[in-house]
Motif scaffolding. Structure first.
Motif, PDB file in Angstrom:
ATOM      1  N   ILE A 170       0.828  -1.203   0.000  1.00 58.81           N
ATOM      2  CA  ILE A 170       0.000   0.000   0.000  1.00 58.81           C
ATOM      3  C   ILE A 170       0.862   1.252   0.000  1.00 58.81           C
ATOM      4  N   TYR A 171       0.622   2.111  -0.963  1.00 61.17           N
ATOM      5  CA  TYR A 171       1.242   3.431  -0.988  1.00 61.17           C
ATOM      6  C   TYR A 171       0.375   4.345  -1.846  1.00 61.17           C
ATOM      7  N   GLU A 228      -5.379   5.365  -1.186  1.00 60.12           N
ATOM      8  CA  GLU A 228      -6.544   5.612  -0.340  1.00 60.12           C
ATOM      9  C   GLU A 228      -7.860   5.484  -1.108  1.00 60.12           C
ATOM     10  N   ASP A 264       1.833  -1.189   4.685  1.00 61.48           N
ATOM     11  CA  ASP A 264       1.806   0.257   4.462  1.00 61.48           C
ATOM     12  C   ASP A 264       3.244   0.737   4.300  1.00 61.48           C
ATOM     13  N   SER A 308       2.791   5.404   3.464  1.00 59.51           N
ATOM     14  CA  SER A 308       1.859   6.190   2.664  1.00 59.51           C
ATOM     15  C   SER A 308       1.490   7.491   3.382  1.00 59.51           C
ATOM     16  N   CYS A 332      -4.209   6.062   4.185  1.00 64.23           N
ATOM     17  CA  CYS A 332      -4.077   4.604   4.152  1.00 64.23           C
ATOM     18  C   CYS A 332      -3.690   3.978   5.490  1.00 64.23           C
ATOM     19  N   PRO A 333      -2.725   4.541   6.230  1.00 64.91           N
ATOM     20  CA  PRO A 333      -2.373   3.905   7.508  1.00 64.91           C
ATOM     21  C   PRO A 333      -3.563   3.762   8.457  1.00 64.91           C
ATOM     22  N   CYS A 358      -5.934   1.000   7.193  1.00 68.84           N
ATOM     23  CA  CYS A 358      -5.370  -0.319   7.497  1.00 68.84           C
ATOM     24  C   CYS A 358      -5.621  -0.697   8.954  1.00 68.84           C
ATOM     25  N   HIS A 362       3.406  -1.396   9.247  1.00 69.02           N
ATOM     26  CA  HIS A 362       3.716  -0.028   8.885  1.00 69.02           C
ATOM     27  C   HIS A 362       5.236   0.083   8.792  1.00 69.02           C
TER      28      HIS A 362
END
Length: 70
Positions: free
Chosen positions: A10-11, A14, A38, A41, A45-46, A49, A63
């Motif tokens: 994920i980066y 969103e 993650d 990002s 997004c964090p 998640c 993370h």
């Protein structure tokens, strides 16, 4: 049946993250673990998640600082 893992990097995703994770979690095969990675990002997004991890025991979040492309 054997358990298997789905790893989602994920980066800056969103806009699509919820649709992606919901799709994986709604599959008929239930014995899965979903690992959300993650990559530092800068968007929401964090937090998204962390919400999934709190709501579903099949979800794990990692993370980390942004590492760039693989």
């Amino acid at each position: 049946m054997s358990r298997f893992s789905v790893i989602i990097p994920i980066y800056r995703t969103e806009k699509y993250l919820k649709e992606c994770v919901d799709s994986v979690l709604s599959q008929s095969f239930r014995d899965i673990e979903v690992i959300l990675v993650d990559d530092g990002s800068p968007d929401g997004c964090p937090a998204i998640c962390d919400e999934y991890a709190a709501a579903d025991s099949r979800v794990t979040v990692i993370h980390k600082e942004n590492g760039g492309l693989s």
